[in-house]
Motif scaffolding. Structure first.
Motif, PDB file in Angstrom:
ATOM      1  N   GLY A 103       0.809  -1.188   0.000  1.00 30.04           N
ATOM      2  CA  GLY A 103       0.000   0.000   0.000  1.00 30.04           C
ATOM      3  C   GLY A 103       0.851   1.250   0.000  1.00 30.04           C
ATOM      4  N   GLU A 104       0.218   2.346  -0.277  1.00 34.25           N
ATOM      5  CA  GLU A 104       0.877   3.657  -0.280  1.00 34.25           C
ATOM      6  C   GLU A 104       0.053   4.632   0.533  1.00 34.25           C
ATOM      7  OE1 GLU A 104       1.224   4.896  -4.321  1.00 34.25           O
ATOM      8  OE2 GLU A 104       2.669   3.351  -4.827  1.00 34.25           O
ATOM      9  N   TRP A 105       0.735   5.592   1.130  1.00 36.69           N
ATOM     10  CA  TRP A 105       0.045   6.655   1.851  1.00 36.69           C
ATOM     11  C   TRP A 105      -0.588   7.608   0.861  1.00 36.69           C
ATOM     12  CZ3 TRP A 105      -1.101   5.982   6.669  1.00 36.69           C
ATOM     13  CH2 TRP A 105      -0.280   5.207   7.477  1.00 36.69           C
ATOM     14  N   GLY A 106      -1.655   8.259   1.291  1.00 39.86           N
ATOM     15  CA  GLY A 106      -2.388   9.198   0.451  1.00 39.86           C
ATOM     16  C   GLY A 106      -1.586  10.441   0.124  1.00 39.86           C
ATOM     17  N   SER A 107      -2.208  11.337  -0.597  1.00 34.52           N
ATOM     18  CA  SER A 107      -1.559  12.578  -1.017  1.00 34.52           C
ATOM     19  C   SER A 107      -1.594  13.617   0.104  1.00 34.52           C
ATOM     20  CB  SER A 107      -2.277  13.141  -2.249  1.00 34.52           C
ATOM     21  OG  SER A 107      -3.586  13.543  -1.894  1.00 34.52           O
ATOM     22  N   GLU A 108      -0.813  14.660  -0.075  1.00 34.72           N
ATOM     23  CA  GLU A 108      -0.787  15.755   0.900  1.00 34.72           C
ATOM     24  C   GLU A 108      -2.176  16.376   1.068  1.00 34.72           C
ATOM     25  OE1 GLU A 108       1.641  16.729   2.913  1.00 34.72           O
ATOM     26  OE2 GLU A 108       3.134  15.360   2.101  1.00 34.72           O
ATOM     27  N   SER A 109      -2.932  16.496  -0.034  1.00 29.79           N
ATOM     28  CA  SER A 109      -4.254  17.125   0.047  1.00 29.79           C
ATOM     29  C   SER A 109      -5.229  16.292   0.878  1.00 29.79           C
ATOM     30  CB  SER A 109      -4.821  17.352  -1.357  1.00 29.79           C
ATOM     31  OG  SER A 109      -5.041  16.117  -2.003  1.00 29.79           O
ATOM     32  N   GLU A 110      -5.005  14.989   0.962  1.00 31.44           N
ATOM     33  CA  GLU A 110      -5.867  14.115   1.760  1.00 31.44           C
ATOM     34  C   GLU A 110      -5.419  14.072   3.217  1.00 31.44           C
ATOM     35  OE1 GLU A 110      -7.160  10.549  -1.154  1.00 31.44           O
ATOM     36  OE2 GLU A 110      -5.022  10.659  -0.694  1.00 31.44           O
ATOM     37  N   GLY A 111      -4.279  14.636   3.503  1.00 28.38           N
ATOM     38  CA  GLY A 111      -3.667  14.468   4.814  1.00 28.38           C
ATOM     39  C   GLY A 111      -2.719  13.289   4.683  1.00 28.38           C
ATOM     40  N   LYS A 112      -1.450  13.575   4.474  1.00 29.19           N
ATOM     41  CA  LYS A 112      -0.447  12.582   4.084  1.00 29.19           C
ATOM     42  C   LYS A 112      -0.605  11.219   4.755  1.00 29.19           C
ATOM     43  CE  LYS A 112       3.646  11.338   2.324  1.00 29.19           C
ATOM     44  NZ  LYS A 112       3.687  10.755   1.044  1.00 29.19           N
ATOM     45  N   SER A 172      -3.282  10.102   6.605  1.00 31.96           N
ATOM     46  CA  SER A 172      -4.654   9.809   7.030  1.00 31.96           C
ATOM     47  C   SER A 172      -5.374   8.899   6.047  1.00 31.96           C
ATOM     48  CB  SER A 172      -5.450  11.099   7.229  1.00 31.96           C
ATOM     49  OG  SER A 172      -5.563  11.792   6.008  1.00 31.96           O
ATOM     50  N   VAL A 173      -4.717   8.554   4.930  1.00 27.52           N
ATOM     51  CA  VAL A 173      -5.323   7.680   3.930  1.00 27.52           C
ATOM     52  C   VAL A 173      -4.267   6.691   3.430  1.00 27.52           C
ATOM     53  CG1 VAL A 173      -6.382   7.562   1.633  1.00 27.52           C
ATOM     54  CG2 VAL A 173      -6.971   9.433   3.164  1.00 27.52           C
ATOM     55  N   MET A 174      -4.645   5.410   3.389  1.00 28.80           N
ATOM     56  CA  MET A 174      -3.793   4.380   2.792  1.00 28.80           C
ATOM     57  C   MET A 174      -4.508   3.859   1.555  1.00 28.80           C
ATOM     58  SD  MET A 174      -2.462   2.188   6.099  1.00 28.80           S
ATOM     59  CE  MET A 174      -4.116   1.823   6.679  1.00 28.80           C
ATOM     60  N   ARG A 175      -3.746   3.668   0.496  1.00 28.07           N
ATOM     61  CA  ARG A 175      -4.319   3.151  -0.750  1.00 28.07           C
ATOM     62  C   ARG A 175      -3.618   1.851  -1.125  1.00 28.07           C
ATOM     63  NH1 ARG A 175      -7.650   6.545  -3.204  1.00 28.07           N
ATOM     64  NH2 ARG A 175      -7.610   8.713  -2.597  1.00 28.07           N
ATOM     65  N   TYR A 176      -4.426   0.863  -1.460  1.00 24.92           N
ATOM     66  CA  TYR A 176      -3.914  -0.419  -1.911  1.00 24.92           C
ATOM     67  C   TYR A 176      -4.437  -0.630  -3.327  1.00 24.92           C
ATOM     68  CZ  TYR A 176      -2.923  -1.075   2.997  1.00 24.92           C
ATOM     69  OH  TYR A 176      -2.450  -0.911   4.274  1.00 24.92           O
ATOM     70  N   THR A 177      -3.545  -0.863  -4.280  1.00 25.04           N
ATOM     71  CA  THR A 177      -3.934  -1.027  -5.681  1.00 25.04           C
ATOM     72  C   THR A 177      -3.284  -2.296  -6.237  1.00 25.04           C
ATOM     73  OG1 THR A 177      -2.095   0.353  -6.405  1.00 25.04           O
ATOM     74  CG2 THR A 177      -4.194   1.464  -6.060  1.00 25.04           C
ATOM     75  N   GLY A 178      -3.717  -2.676  -7.419  1.00 24.43           N
ATOM     76  CA  GLY A 178      -3.109  -3.817  -8.098  1.00 24.43           C
ATOM     77  C   GLY A 178      -3.516  -5.160  -7.526  1.00 24.43           C
ATOM     78  N   VAL A 185      -8.264   3.134   2.614  1.00 20.20           N
ATOM     79  CA  VAL A 185      -8.548   3.080   4.041  1.00 20.20           C
ATOM     80  C   VAL A 185      -8.306   4.464   4.633  1.00 20.20           C
ATOM     81  CG1 VAL A 185      -7.986   2.013   6.256  1.00 20.20           C
ATOM     82  CG2 VAL A 185      -7.831   0.660   4.147  1.00 20.20           C
ATOM     83  N   SER A 186      -9.358   5.080   5.144  1.00 22.51           N
ATOM     84  CA  SER A 186      -9.244   6.392   5.794  1.00 22.51           C
ATOM     85  C   SER A 186      -9.059   6.171   7.285  1.00 22.51           C
ATOM     86  CB  SER A 186     -10.506   7.221   5.545  1.00 22.51           C
ATOM     87  OG  SER A 186     -10.670   7.463   4.161  1.00 22.51           O
TER      88      SER A 186
END
Length: 82
Positions: free
Chosen positions: A1-10, A12-18, A32-33
């Motif tokens: 997974g990767e952490w979200g973008s700065e605009s989301e709150g670096k 505060s969001v995890m993204r899992y893709t692929g 995941v918020s």
């Protein structure tokens, strides 16, 4: 997974893709918020579109020092002491 973008709150969001491919659909993905809370708790899980999942997870690790102090102050004003 990767952490979200700065605009989301670096952090505060995890993204899992692929993830695994869905039948006649995209590869699975999940967002995941992280929410500030006193305990670790899975708040919700949803599938807003085919094979795209979203979850909200409450944890004290998502609380900034200011948020933690505000929560403690609010509990104290209600007569709850930890």
């Amino acid at each position: 997974g990767e952490w979200g973008s700065e605009s989301e709150g670096k952090y505060s969001v995890m993204r899992y893709t692929g993830g695994g491919s869905c039948w006649q659909g995209p590869q699975r993905s999940m967002k995941v918020s992280l929410l500030c809370g006193e305990d670790d708790y899975l708040v919700s899980v949803a599938e807003p579109s085919k094979c795209v999942y979203e979850a909200e997870f409450m944890t004290p690790l998502a609380c900034s020092p200011d948020m933690a102090q505000a929560a403690k102050d609010q509990l104290a004003s209600m007569g709850v002491h930890h």
